[in-house]
Design an enzyme around this catalytic site. Structure first.
Site, short mmCIF file in Angstrom:
data_model
loop_
_atom_site.label_atom_id
_atom_site.label_comp_id
_atom_site.label_asym_id
_atom_site.label_seq_id
_atom_site.Cartn_x
_atom_site.Cartn_y
_atom_site.Cartn_z
N SER A 60 -0.15 -2.42 2.13
CA SER A 60 -1.18 -2.31 3.16
C SER A 60 -1.15 -3.51 4.08
CB SER A 60 -2.56 -2.20 2.50
OG SER A 60 -3.60 -2.36 3.44
N TYR A 85 -9.31 -5.15 -2.68
CA TYR A 85 -8.27 -4.17 -2.35
C TYR A 85 -7.00 -4.85 -1.88
CZ TYR A 85 -5.73 -0.68 0.36
OH TYR A 85 -4.74 0.13 0.88
#
Length: 269
Positions: A60, A85
């Site tokens: 990501s 995350y």
């Protein structure tokens, strides 16, 4: 998972499953440890047991964390995540490198930049905004709209993933362990940005959606959310050099395609 690997005996693996989202990681951090760390370990162990030719997995743009040097490059340091995350996605890259080093499994981490389009996650802004606008409800605009994202259309993500899985990572002969480059390794390991290279202000994204729907949104301006970053932008030159591909779908076109799909899927004519 081990049963699936032993039964199917895959030659290559594309791993896209994860507990995604920055904001939810503030509410349920354990879900991220279970899915993104334990779950990824299960994938790595399956790849090791079957001696797969190549593992490509979703990372990501969140791994860039507090970095403000735009555009983001794979050669930059990613030691300052600003959400759990992001930390789990960085951990995935480190875990993959370990298996590439120990077991010579070629791995490629793909740092997705704000993916949008048909069949996307309902918790992403485009779904939430579209539903609210069609229902006449206001949309929440964080950081008072002063956000920029490298919105990347799903077709470009798919094209990038397929091209990468067909070209397994290789060790880089030029890697210098005394001055290590985060983008390469002396193991068969790579990471690549997959982004549109067209950083778009959030309000331009909203205007493209209003234009595609034909309705002006009611807007509720709010402060920045914890874990968010003000801007993202991808340098995809490494991806282009490796597989000859640059994401290139304009935001207006991608948003228009999404709205067409949304109306058809939810039968809103």
């Amino acid at each position: 998972m081990s049963g699936a690997f032993s039964k199917e005996k895959p030659e290559r693996v594309i791993h896209l499953a994860a507990q995604a989202g920055v904001r939810y990681s503030l509410q349920n951090p354990y879900a991220y440890i279970d899915a993104n760390l334990q779950g990824f370990l299960n994938i790595l162990e399956g790849c090791r047991a079957q001696n797969v030719e190549h593992l490509a997995y979703a990372s990501s743009s969140s791994v860039y964390g507090g970095n403000t040097a735009l555009p983001f490059s794979e050669h930059q340091n990613i030691d300052h995540p600003v959400s759990l995350y992001a930390a789990t996605k960085k951990a995935n890259e480190l875990m993959a490198h370990t298996y590439s080093h120990l077991f010579q499994i070629p791995t490629s981490g793909l740092r997705f930049f704000t993916v949008y389009g048909p069949w996307g996650r309902p918790d992403m802004a485009l779904f939430i905004f579209t539903r609210a606008i069609l229902e006449g409800r206001p949309i929440d605009i964080f950081n008072n709209g002063l956000m920029t994202r490298d919105f990347t259309y799903i077709d470009d993500i798919v094209e990038g993933v397929i091209r990468v899985i067909d070209k397994p990572a290789e060790r880089a002969p030029e890697f210098d362990p005394s001055h290590p480059d985060p983008a390469i390794s002396n193991a068969p390991y790579r990471v690549f940005n997959i982004g549109n290279m067209q950083p778009t202000p959030l309000m331009d994204y909203v205007h493209a959606l209003e234009e595609a729907i034909g309705i002006e949104a009611k807007k509720n301006y709010l402060p920045m959310q914890p874990g968010d970053v003000p801007a993202t932008a991808a340098d995809t030159s490494e991806l282009d050099k490796w597989v000859g591909f640059k994401p290139n779908t304009p935001v207006k076109e991608g948003v228009r395609r999404f709205v067409e799909w949304y109306r058809q899927y939810y039968n809103i004519l």
